[in-house]
Write a protein that holds these residues in place. Structure first.
Motif, PDB file in Angstrom:
ATOM      1  N   SER A 281       0.831  -1.207   0.000  1.00 21.11           N
ATOM      2  CA  SER A 281       0.000   0.000   0.000  1.00 21.11           C
ATOM      3  C   SER A 281       0.862   1.252   0.000  1.00 21.11           C
ATOM      4  O   SER A 281       0.653   2.174  -0.796  1.00 21.11           O
ATOM      5  CB  SER A 281      -0.934   0.002   1.217  1.00 21.11           C
ATOM      6  OG  SER A 281      -1.886  -1.028   1.142  1.00 21.11           O
ATOM      7  N   LEU A 285       1.215   3.419  -3.447  1.00 24.83           N
ATOM      8  CA  LEU A 285       0.611   4.754  -3.415  1.00 24.83           C
ATOM      9  C   LEU A 285       1.650   5.833  -3.726  1.00 24.83           C
ATOM     10  O   LEU A 285       1.361   6.812  -4.428  1.00 24.83           O
ATOM     11  CB  LEU A 285      -0.022   5.017  -2.047  1.00 24.83           C
ATOM     12  CG  LEU A 285      -1.332   4.285  -1.757  1.00 24.83           C
ATOM     13  CD1 LEU A 285      -1.752   4.500  -0.314  1.00 24.83           C
ATOM     14  CD2 LEU A 285      -2.433   4.732  -2.708  1.00 24.83           C
ATOM     15  N   TYR A 312      -1.866   8.531   2.974  1.00 24.47           N
ATOM     16  CA  TYR A 312      -2.805   8.675   1.861  1.00 24.47           C
ATOM     17  C   TYR A 312      -3.531  10.021   1.876  1.00 24.47           C
ATOM     18  O   TYR A 312      -4.145  10.417   0.899  1.00 24.47           O
ATOM     19  CB  TYR A 312      -3.806   7.525   1.826  1.00 24.47           C
ATOM     20  CG  TYR A 312      -4.630   7.336   3.076  1.00 24.47           C
ATOM     21  CD1 TYR A 312      -5.814   8.036   3.270  1.00 24.47           C
ATOM     22  CD2 TYR A 312      -4.255   6.419   4.052  1.00 24.47           C
ATOM     23  CE1 TYR A 312      -6.583   7.851   4.404  1.00 24.47           C
ATOM     24  CE2 TYR A 312      -5.012   6.221   5.197  1.00 24.47           C
ATOM     25  CZ  TYR A 312      -6.170   6.946   5.372  1.00 24.47           C
ATOM     26  OH  TYR A 312      -6.922   6.756   6.494  1.00 24.47           O
ATOM     27  N   LEU A 315      -6.598  11.110  -0.332  1.00 23.94           N
ATOM     28  CA  LEU A 315      -7.047  10.069  -1.251  1.00 23.94           C
ATOM     29  C   LEU A 315      -8.234   9.315  -0.667  1.00 23.94           C
ATOM     30  O   LEU A 315      -8.336   9.138   0.553  1.00 23.94           O
ATOM     31  CB  LEU A 315      -5.915   9.085  -1.528  1.00 23.94           C
ATOM     32  CG  LEU A 315      -4.634   9.639  -2.153  1.00 23.94           C
ATOM     33  CD1 LEU A 315      -3.618   8.529  -2.330  1.00 23.94           C
ATOM     34  CD2 LEU A 315      -4.950  10.306  -3.482  1.00 23.94           C
ATOM     35  N   LEU A 317      -9.060   6.128  -0.062  1.00 24.52           N
ATOM     36  CA  LEU A 317      -8.453   4.803   0.008  1.00 24.52           C
ATOM     37  C   LEU A 317      -9.344   3.862   0.807  1.00 24.52           C
ATOM     38  O   LEU A 317      -9.788   4.194   1.911  1.00 24.52           O
ATOM     39  CB  LEU A 317      -7.075   4.892   0.667  1.00 24.52           C
ATOM     40  CG  LEU A 317      -6.291   3.588   0.781  1.00 24.52           C
ATOM     41  CD1 LEU A 317      -5.962   3.048  -0.608  1.00 24.52           C
ATOM     42  CD2 LEU A 317      -5.022   3.800   1.582  1.00 24.52           C
TER      43      LEU A 317
END
Length: 358
Positions: A281, A285, A312, A315, A317
């Motif tokens: 992840s 990312l 993140y 985002l 996510l």
């Protein structure tokens, strides 16, 4: 008795009285690591007070007995258990990547919970790592079968097929954590990887992503193996149910980022992506941001395991939150029941993951 014999006897007594006490002997007797013994003896933090007391008492007894660990007949009990009864945590650690990873440090809270639960139930707590060294493996099995060990919890994330015959040599109550065996020989507690994968794929399909890739580390352990199998078995579009949609990016975050950037330059962007674990992840990312990909406008993603929100940021996510702590509590409870002989049956327990949409 001759003068020569007297001299020899006195010499042996002096030699015994100056016998060096080895930390490893105390560690083996108590079923703890040499590091734990060293911390306890030197008065440093990092070891619970009950274990420290046991180490220091053992050291004093050895000093009185010329380096020999005496066997005590009368044992004080706590919560109905002898205080020298221990739950042995054996962590299978072949690759030194899944169970012990410096990049994500997944298991600090897990090990802390094992410790607190063991003490709550009235046991001591000892951790041993099982790797590829044959002599060390034999020593671990011997330790697991010692009298002071009440039961064994095998942390089997990295358990290999060839390791399974070792379990038969452990004669104490045994429960598997973070893995299962297909023949149900042992009770186990693990995440429901198949249902978790299905939920993630169903979400991506619902969001309009039919071209779905599975980004992985390439490591061979129980959870990743089951997720890959479930990925191929779950996808409803036969055209995409192929190993070519499984992309190995490496097992370190910088390498993952570099590999994915190179792949993106040569391949069209998928509609949906599954991230196998936290490392994937974070690394993926980072690569997608650098490549200028908008998430989720251009690609929908789902990650297994939670990552810090600062990574993140804005985002959207989707993450599958796996409750490792719930698994620990269930495993310790199950092992305690087996030790007390409340349950002789073999039990499989699956913990469910929660889908979190940021």
């Amino acid at each position: 008795m001759t003068i020569l014999k007297l001299i020899l006897l006195q010499s042996r007594k002096n030699e015994a009285s100056h016998m060096k006490i080895k930390m490893v002997d105390i560690a083996r007797h108590l079923g703890v690591s040499k590091a734990t013994v060293s911390l306890a003896v030197n008065g440093k933090p990092g070891v619970n007070e009950e274990t420290r007391r046991m180490v220091l008492e053992c050291l004093e007894e050895m000093k009185k007995n010329n380096g020999v660990i005496p066997v005590k007949e009368n044992i004080v009990t706590v919560s109905g258990h002898p205080v020298n009864q221990m739950i042995k945590i054996v962590i299978v650690n072949h690759s030194k990547g899944a169970a012990c990873n410096s990049e994500t440090d997944l298991w600090s809270d897990v090990l802390a919970t094992f410790d607190s639960e063991a003490r709550r139930l009235g046991y001591l707590y000892g951790v041993t790592y099982l790797n590829d060294d044959i002599a060390q493996t034999e020593a671990v099995i011997t330790e697991c079968n010692m009298d002071f060990v009440a039961g064994v919890l095998l942390f089997g994330t990295e358990l290999k097929e060839e390791d399974q015959n070792l379990l038969e040599r452990i004669k104490k109550p045994l429960v598997l954590y973070d893995c299962e065996l297909p023949d149900s020989r042992y009770s186990s507690v693990c995440a429901d990887n198949r249902q978790m994968l299905k939920s993630a794929v169903d979400y991506l399909y619902k969001e309009g992503a039919s071209d779905i890739y599975y980004f992985c580390t390439g490591k061979d352990n129980y959870n990743y193996r089951v997720r890959k199998e479930a990925f191929l078995n779950t996808k409803s579009n036969e055209d995409t149910a192929s190993a070519k949609y499984i992309l190995d990016l490496g097992d370190e975050i910088p390498k993952i980022t570099e590999t994915l950037l190179e792949w993106l330059r040569k391949n069209p962007l998928p509609q949906g992506i599954l991230f196998e674990n936290q490392q994937i992840s974070i690394g993926a990312l980072t690569a997608l941001r650098k490549y200028g990909v908008n998430i989720p406008q251009e690609v929908k993603v789902v990650g297994f395991g939670m990552i810090p929100d600062y990574i993140y940021q804005d985002l959207k996510l989707v993450q599958m939150r796996i409750s490792e702590i719930e698994g620990v509590l269930l495993t310790m409870d199950l092992l305690d029941k087996k030790i007390r002989q409340y349950s002789m049956s073999k039990v499989k327990i699956y913990t469910e993951a929660e889908m979190i949409i940021s």
